[in-house]
Write a protein that holds these residues in place. Structure first.
Motif, PDB file in Angstrom:
ATOM      1  N   GLY A  79       0.799  -1.218   0.000  1.00 46.91           N
ATOM      2  CA  GLY A  79       0.000   0.000   0.000  1.00 46.91           C
ATOM      3  C   GLY A  79       0.832   1.269   0.000  1.00 46.91           C
ATOM      4  O   GLY A  79       0.287   2.370  -0.021  1.00 46.91           O
ATOM      5  N   GLY A  80       2.154   1.137   0.006  1.00 45.07           N
ATOM      6  CA  GLY A  80       3.048   2.298   0.028  1.00 45.07           C
ATOM      7  C   GLY A  80       3.242   2.906  -1.349  1.00 45.07           C
ATOM      8  O   GLY A  80       2.669   2.454  -2.341  1.00 45.07           O
ATOM      9  N   THR A  81       4.081   3.921  -1.390  1.00 48.66           N
ATOM     10  CA  THR A  81       4.328   4.670  -2.625  1.00 48.66           C
ATOM     11  C   THR A  81       5.814   4.702  -2.933  1.00 48.66           C
ATOM     12  O   THR A  81       6.626   4.967  -2.043  1.00 48.66           O
ATOM     13  N   ALA A  82       6.153   4.451  -4.181  1.00 46.53           N
ATOM     14  CA  ALA A  82       7.529   4.605  -4.666  1.00 46.53           C
ATOM     15  C   ALA A  82       7.524   5.739  -5.689  1.00 46.53           C
ATOM     16  O   ALA A  82       6.732   5.726  -6.626  1.00 46.53           O
ATOM     17  N   THR A  83       8.390   6.720  -5.471  1.00 50.95           N
ATOM     18  CA  THR A  83       8.505   7.856  -6.387  1.00 50.95           C
ATOM     19  C   THR A  83       9.804   7.714  -7.172  1.00 50.95           C
ATOM     20  O   THR A  83      10.872   7.578  -6.584  1.00 50.95           O
ATOM     21  N   ILE A  84       9.691   7.761  -8.480  1.00 51.98           N
ATOM     22  CA  ILE A  84      10.850   7.657  -9.360  1.00 51.98           C
ATOM     23  C   ILE A  84      11.262   9.075  -9.738  1.00 51.98           C
ATOM     24  O   ILE A  84      10.514   9.800 -10.385  1.00 51.98           O
ATOM     25  N   VAL A  85      12.457   9.464  -9.322  1.00 55.34           N
ATOM     26  CA  VAL A  85      12.967  10.807  -9.561  1.00 55.34           C
ATOM     27  C   VAL A  85      13.927  10.816 -10.750  1.00 55.34           C
ATOM     28  O   VAL A  85      14.029  11.808 -11.459  1.00 55.34           O
ATOM     29  N   SER A  86      14.618   9.721 -10.972  1.00 57.86           N
ATOM     30  CA  SER A  86      15.682   9.647 -11.975  1.00 57.86           C
ATOM     31  C   SER A  86      15.167   9.688 -13.400  1.00 57.86           C
ATOM     32  O   SER A  86      14.038   9.309 -13.697  1.00 57.86           O
ATOM     33  N   ILE A  87      16.068  10.118 -14.284  1.00 57.78           N
ATOM     34  CA  ILE A  87      15.902   9.972 -15.721  1.00 57.78           C
ATOM     35  C   ILE A  87      16.859   8.853 -16.119  1.00 57.78           C
ATOM     36  O   ILE A  87      18.020   8.864 -15.731  1.00 57.78           O
ATOM     37  N   PHE A  88      16.395   7.889 -16.880  1.00 51.89           N
ATOM     38  CA  PHE A  88      17.178   6.694 -17.188  1.00 51.89           C
ATOM     39  C   PHE A  88      17.794   6.777 -18.574  1.00 51.89           C
ATOM     40  O   PHE A  88      17.141   7.197 -19.522  1.00 51.89           O
ATOM     41  N   GLU A  89      19.030   6.353 -18.678  1.00 49.17           N
ATOM     42  CA  GLU A  89      19.712   6.312 -19.968  1.00 49.17           C
ATOM     43  C   GLU A  89      19.366   5.041 -20.730  1.00 49.17           C
ATOM     44  O   GLU A  89      19.380   5.019 -21.952  1.00 49.17           O
ATOM     45  N   ASP A  90      19.074   3.974 -20.009  1.00 50.07           N
ATOM     46  CA  ASP A  90      18.774   2.685 -20.623  1.00 50.07           C
ATOM     47  C   ASP A  90      17.411   2.192 -20.168  1.00 50.07           C
ATOM     48  O   ASP A  90      16.917   2.578 -19.100  1.00 50.07           O
ATOM     49  N   ASN A  97       4.461  -7.474 -11.005  1.00 49.71           N
ATOM     50  CA  ASN A  97       3.771  -8.197  -9.932  1.00 49.71           C
ATOM     51  C   ASN A  97       4.223  -7.694  -8.564  1.00 49.71           C
ATOM     52  O   ASN A  97       3.468  -7.751  -7.600  1.00 49.71           O
ATOM     53  N   ASN A  98       5.456  -7.162  -8.495  1.00 48.77           N
ATOM     54  CA  ASN A  98       5.955  -6.602  -7.240  1.00 48.77           C
ATOM     55  C   ASN A  98       5.309  -5.262  -6.908  1.00 48.77           C
ATOM     56  O   ASN A  98       5.483  -4.746  -5.811  1.00 48.77           O
ATOM     57  N   VAL A  99       4.568  -4.699  -7.841  1.00 49.53           N
ATOM     58  CA  VAL A  99       3.795  -3.482  -7.605  1.00 49.53           C
ATOM     59  C   VAL A  99       2.325  -3.851  -7.386  1.00 49.53           C
ATOM     60  O   VAL A  99       1.681  -3.359  -6.463  1.00 49.53           O
ATOM     61  N   VAL A 100       1.813  -4.743  -8.239  1.00 53.12           N
ATOM     62  CA  VAL A 100       0.393  -5.084  -8.209  1.00 53.12           C
ATOM     63  C   VAL A 100       0.015  -5.859  -6.944  1.00 53.12           C
ATOM     64  O   VAL A 100      -0.958  -5.514  -6.261  1.00 53.12           O
ATOM     65  N   MET A 101       0.777  -6.875  -6.622  1.00 51.90           N
ATOM     66  CA  MET A 101       0.406  -7.729  -5.484  1.00 51.90           C
ATOM     67  C   MET A 101       0.374  -6.975  -4.153  1.00 51.90           C
ATOM     68  O   MET A 101      -0.566  -7.148  -3.391  1.00 51.90           O
ATOM     69  N   PRO A 102       1.343  -6.105  -3.848  1.00 54.56           N
ATOM     70  CA  PRO A 102       1.253  -5.343  -2.600  1.00 54.56           C
ATOM     71  C   PRO A 102       0.445  -4.043  -2.747  1.00 54.56           C
ATOM     72  O   PRO A 102       0.372  -3.244  -1.814  1.00 54.56           O
ATOM     73  N   GLU A 103      -0.171  -3.861  -3.926  1.00 51.59           N
ATOM     74  CA  GLU A 103      -1.005  -2.688  -4.194  1.00 51.59           C
ATOM     75  C   GLU A 103      -0.276  -1.384  -3.887  1.00 51.59           C
ATOM     76  O   GLU A 103      -0.773  -0.501  -3.189  1.00 51.59           O
ATOM     77  N   GLN A 104       0.905  -1.263  -4.466  1.00 53.78           N
ATOM     78  CA  GLN A 104       1.697  -0.052  -4.296  1.00 53.78           C
ATOM     79  C   GLN A 104       1.325   0.984  -5.348  1.00 53.78           C
ATOM     80  O   GLN A 104       0.781   0.657  -6.396  1.00 53.78           O
ATOM     81  N   THR A 105       1.669   2.212  -5.059  1.00 54.53           N
ATOM     82  CA  THR A 105       1.517   3.299  -6.007  1.00 54.53           C
ATOM     83  C   THR A 105       2.913   3.703  -6.462  1.00 54.53           C
ATOM     84  O   THR A 105       3.807   3.879  -5.638  1.00 54.53           O
ATOM     85  N   VAL A 106       3.087   3.852  -7.769  1.00 52.79           N
ATOM     86  CA  VAL A 106       4.359   4.301  -8.322  1.00 52.79           C
ATOM     87  C   VAL A 106       4.085   5.613  -9.052  1.00 52.79           C
ATOM     88  O   VAL A 106       3.187   5.689  -9.895  1.00 52.79           O
ATOM     89  N   VAL A 107       4.842   6.641  -8.687  1.00 55.17           N
ATOM     90  CA  VAL A 107       4.689   7.941  -9.333  1.00 55.17           C
ATOM     91  C   VAL A 107       6.049   8.411  -9.817  1.00 55.17           C
ATOM     92  O   VAL A 107       7.084   7.961  -9.328  1.00 55.17           O
ATOM     93  N   GLY A 108       6.033   9.306 -10.765  1.00 61.61           N
ATOM     94  CA  GLY A 108       7.270   9.877 -11.277  1.00 61.61           C
ATOM     95  C   GLY A 108       7.248  11.385 -11.161  1.00 61.61           C
ATOM     96  O   GLY A 108       6.185  11.995 -11.044  1.00 61.61           O
ATOM     97  N   THR A 109       8.419  11.967 -11.174  1.00 63.65           N
ATOM     98  CA  THR A 109       8.529  13.415 -11.178  1.00 63.65           C
ATOM     99  C   THR A 109       9.623  13.813 -12.157  1.00 63.65           C
ATOM    100  O   THR A 109      10.687  13.217 -12.171  1.00 63.65           O
TER     101      THR A 109
END
Length: 192
Positions: A79-90, A97-109
């Motif tokens: 149920g927690g949140t992971a925020t992606i701050v980085s810009i990826f080169e690759d 499934n590691n996001v869906v099963m624990p019902e996490q929220t993933v956001v970017g900035t």
């Protein structure tokens, strides 16, 4: 380290930092980290899971690597949140499934890239520096004096390569006749 200061200013805690570079591990407590983990010495996911009794409410991925994304997701509680701050080169692979099963929220900035929220996010960052909620001093690794001010129309396009820079007017630092560029670990030159 500014993300760490933002979490501290927002009242988050305890704050854990996983950092492979020794210099940044030394800097992290100065920016508010309660615990600093060397991922070469200890598994950050296991450590955070046991310290927080199931994972962090919010995690931030700031390294731009597949392993750091996986660790940010695995360190967030169900149920927690992971925020992606980085810009990826690759491209990276994520087991969703590691996001869906624990019902996490993933956001970017993408604030520093001029994303749709950049005005709000940069405004908040500038206000927190101005009010003293963020302390820029631990982030500064070198200072250079600019021979000409960018306000006079001189060409300072070379500075744009210093993505982690902050300009201060001389009124805020030592000599009021000079403009100082504060820069975190990026060698600067003007091509002359």
């Amino acid at each position: 380290m500014t993300v760490l200061q933002a979490a501290l200013a927002a009242g988050a805690g305890p704050l854990y930092v996983s950092e492979p570079r020794a210099a940044r591990r030394t800097l992290a407590p100065k920016c508010g980290a309660d615990e600093v983990i060397d991922p070469a010495e200890m598994d950050p996911v296991s450590n955070i899971d046991s310290e927080t009794n199931g994972g962090a409410d919010v995690t931030f991925e700031v390294a731009g690597a597949e392993q750091s994304v996986a660790q940010a997701l695995a360190s967030a509680r169900a149920g927690g949140t992971a925020t992606i701050v980085s810009i990826f080169e690759d491209l990276i692979r994520i087991d969703l499934n590691n996001v869906v099963m624990p019902e996490q929220t993933v956001v970017g900035t993408a604030a520093f890239e001029g994303g749709p929220l950049s005005r709000r996010e940069f405004g908040t960052t500038i206000r927190t520096f101005a009010t003293g909620a963020f302390d820029p001093e631990p982030l500064v690794t070198s200072r250079i004096i600019l021979k000409t001010s960018w306000r006079t129309g001189s060409n300072v396009s070379w500075m744009m390569t210093a993505m982690k820079s902050r300009f201060w007017s001389g009124r805020e630092r030592r000599d009021p006749r000079k403009t100082t560029l504060l820069c975190r670990g990026i060698p600067l030159h003007n091509g002359n």
